[in-house]
Design an enzyme around this catalytic site. Structure first.
Site, PDB file in Angstrom:
ATOM      1  N   SER A 139       5.580 -20.630  31.196  1.00 28.31           N
ATOM      2  CA  SER A 139       5.378 -19.930  29.931  1.00 28.31           C
ATOM      3  C   SER A 139       6.038 -18.550  29.943  1.00 28.31           C
ATOM      4  O   SER A 139       6.050 -17.872  30.970  1.00 28.31           O
ATOM      5  CB  SER A 139       3.874 -19.760  29.682  1.00 28.31           C
TER       6      SER A 139
ATOM      7  N   TYR B 159       9.425 -17.598  23.891  1.00 25.66           N
ATOM      8  CA  TYR B 159       9.039 -17.045  22.596  1.00 25.66           C
ATOM      9  C   TYR B 159      10.127 -16.057  22.210  1.00 25.66           C
ATOM     10  O   TYR B 159      10.589 -15.275  23.063  1.00 25.66           O
ATOM     11  CB  TYR B 159       7.705 -16.302  22.682  1.00 25.66           C
TER      12      TYR B 159
ATOM     13  N   THR C 117       9.705 -22.533  21.742  1.00 25.42           N
ATOM     14  CA  THR C 117       8.528 -22.791  20.914  1.00 25.42           C
ATOM     15  C   THR C 117       8.815 -22.365  19.480  1.00 25.42           C
ATOM     16  O   THR C 117       9.147 -21.202  19.228  1.00 25.42           O
ATOM     17  CB  THR C 117       7.293 -22.057  21.457  1.00 25.42           C
TER      18      THR C 117
ATOM     19  N   LYS D 110      10.472 -27.196  20.875  1.00 21.03           N
ATOM     20  CA  LYS D 110       9.072 -27.579  21.108  1.00 21.03           C
ATOM     21  C   LYS D 110       8.219 -27.217  19.893  1.00 21.03           C
ATOM     22  O   LYS D 110       8.100 -26.041  19.548  1.00 21.03           O
ATOM     23  CB  LYS D 110       8.537 -26.865  22.354  1.00 21.03           C
TER      24      LYS D 110
ATOM     25  N   HIS E 146       1.101 -27.623  19.656  1.00 17.16           N
ATOM     26  CA  HIS E 146       0.676 -26.439  20.405  1.00 17.16           C
ATOM     27  C   HIS E 146      -0.762 -26.615  20.913  1.00 17.16           C
ATOM     28  O   HIS E 146      -1.565 -25.690  20.882  1.00 17.16           O
ATOM     29  CB  HIS E 146       0.782 -25.186  19.513  1.00 17.16           C
TER      30      HIS E 146
ATOM     31  N   ARG F  55      -4.623 -37.419  28.755  1.00 22.98           N
ATOM     32  CA  ARG F  55      -5.634 -37.278  29.810  1.00 22.98           C
ATOM     33  C   ARG F  55      -5.715 -38.498  30.724  1.00 22.98           C
ATOM     34  O   ARG F  55      -6.439 -38.494  31.712  1.00 22.98           O
ATOM     35  CB  ARG F  55      -7.039 -37.054  29.191  1.00 22.98           C
TER      36      ARG F  55
END
Length: 371
Positions: A107, A130, A156, A231, A255, A290
């Protein structure tokens, strides 16, 4: 402590271990959190059509992403501020990804810098970006990521403003004082001020560029040779525009249901985006994965791979590097079992006919089987 036998169990352990402000930051979604639940629920409405009596003694899960060979189509999504979860933060995540033979996305808002993460050793890493109002900051960051050996940019595009996350407002969320957004430390953008709502929302309002548009996707290609993944695409229209803008790939993402509530689950939007991309660029998915069965369902609907976010921070909080390794191993094992029980020996054998969705017409039109 009871043995952890699935990915979801780490969430409860993390909830017990973490300060409320930190757990709520990782766990919550936007507003009513309808999409947060739907990201999971939508998977549960897709069913299997397994094929039997196929020799599944050997299963190959390997794949390539942007030309990089990885051990499985399960990768790590960018999640911010991992040192809030565990002191080793992004270092631990990087080592776990590398050991599993897969890709980690770091990130922009990591609590470890691109150089620090690179120093953990070899591994294929992507950098989530970003776009700040100050484009010099962006250009510098992209250069640093490239120099540190990062292989792609995940841009993003769903965050011109931060979504309304009510737990963060109630908790007056702010990055704990002993941590910084390491990539911005030297630029005086590494600290987050206490605000009378969410400190992160105020930070985004002050620093992130709301004018971001397709021309900036083209601009990014002029400042880096790294391929760009867009993304945050959830419509066919935007998939087509991403192809036109020269994107190397698309990540279907809402997101983690943290931006606009009442968008569909990513697994529900996936097929539309895949059709919009027309096979010209690969399409990936994040949001709600998951189980190994979820991975299979995404691939059956046309994804080239998936990314996991929250399972990483929750397992990191619970058991550090070992937790993240275990999450990757459990998903790998479950996915391998799903492939075997569905009669698929390699990723290319996973087809749309292996699943049935609510939006499918009854399958009378399927071809007659040939032995």
């Amino acid at each position: 402590m009871e043995e952890v036998t699935n990915v979801t169990e780490y969430q409860e352990i993390a909830k017990k271990k973490l300060p409320k402000m930190v757990y709520d930051y990782y766990a919550s979604g936007a507003e009513d959190q309808w999409t947060l639940a739907e990201n999971r629920n939508a998977f549960s409405r897709i069913l299997f059509r397994p094929r039997i009596l196929i020799d599944v003694s050997k299963i190959d899960m390997t794949t390539t992403v942007l030309g990089f060979k990885i051990s499985m189509p399960i990768m790590i999504a960018p999640t911010a501020m991992q040192k809030m979860a565990h002191p080793e933060g992004e270092y631990a995540t990087a080592r776990a990804a590398s050991a599993a033979g897969t890709i980690m996305t770091l990130s922009s808002w990591a609590t470890s810098s691109v150089e620090e993460v690179a120093s953990t050793g070899p591994g294929i890493r992507f950098f989530q970006l970003y776009v700040y109002k100050d484009r010099n900051v962006v250009a510098q960051l992209v250069r640093r990521a490239e120099k540190a050996g990062f292989k792609a940019i995940a841009l993003t595009v769903d965050t011109p403003r931060l979504g309304r996350r009510e737990a963060d407002i109630k908790n007056r969320f702010v990055l704990p004082p002993f941590l910084t957004l390491k990539n911005f430390e030297g630029l005086d953008l590494g600290k987050m001020d206490q605000a009378n709502d969410s400190g992160l929302a105020s930070y985004v309002a002050g620093q992130i560029d709301r004018t971001l548009s397709w021309k900036d996707v083209q601009w990014l290609q002029t400042i880096t040779s790294m391929p760009i993944l867009v993304k945050g695409v959830i419509t066919a229209e935007d998939a087509r525009l991403a192809v036109q803008a020269g994107a190397a790939g698309i990540i279907v993402s809402n997101h983690g249901a943290r931006q606009l509530d009442y968008v569909p689950a990513t697994i529900s939007a996936l097929e539309e985006v895949v059709k919009g991309a027309q096979g010209r660029i690969p399409v990936f998915l994040d949001g709600g994965v998951r189980r190994g069965t979820d991975v299979f369902k995404a691939l059956a609907l046309g994804a080239s791979g998936i990314f996991i976010g929250r399972p990483v921070v929750f397992s990191l909080a619970a058991e550090g590097e070992a937790g993240v390794k275990k999450v990757l191993q459990m998903l790998r094992d479950e996915f391998e079992l799903t492939m075997a029980l569905s009669g698929c020996r390699s990723l290319k054998e996973i087809t749309r006919n292996h699943i049935v969705t609510e939006w499918d017409t009854p399958h009378a039109a399927l071809p007659a089987p040939r032995l």
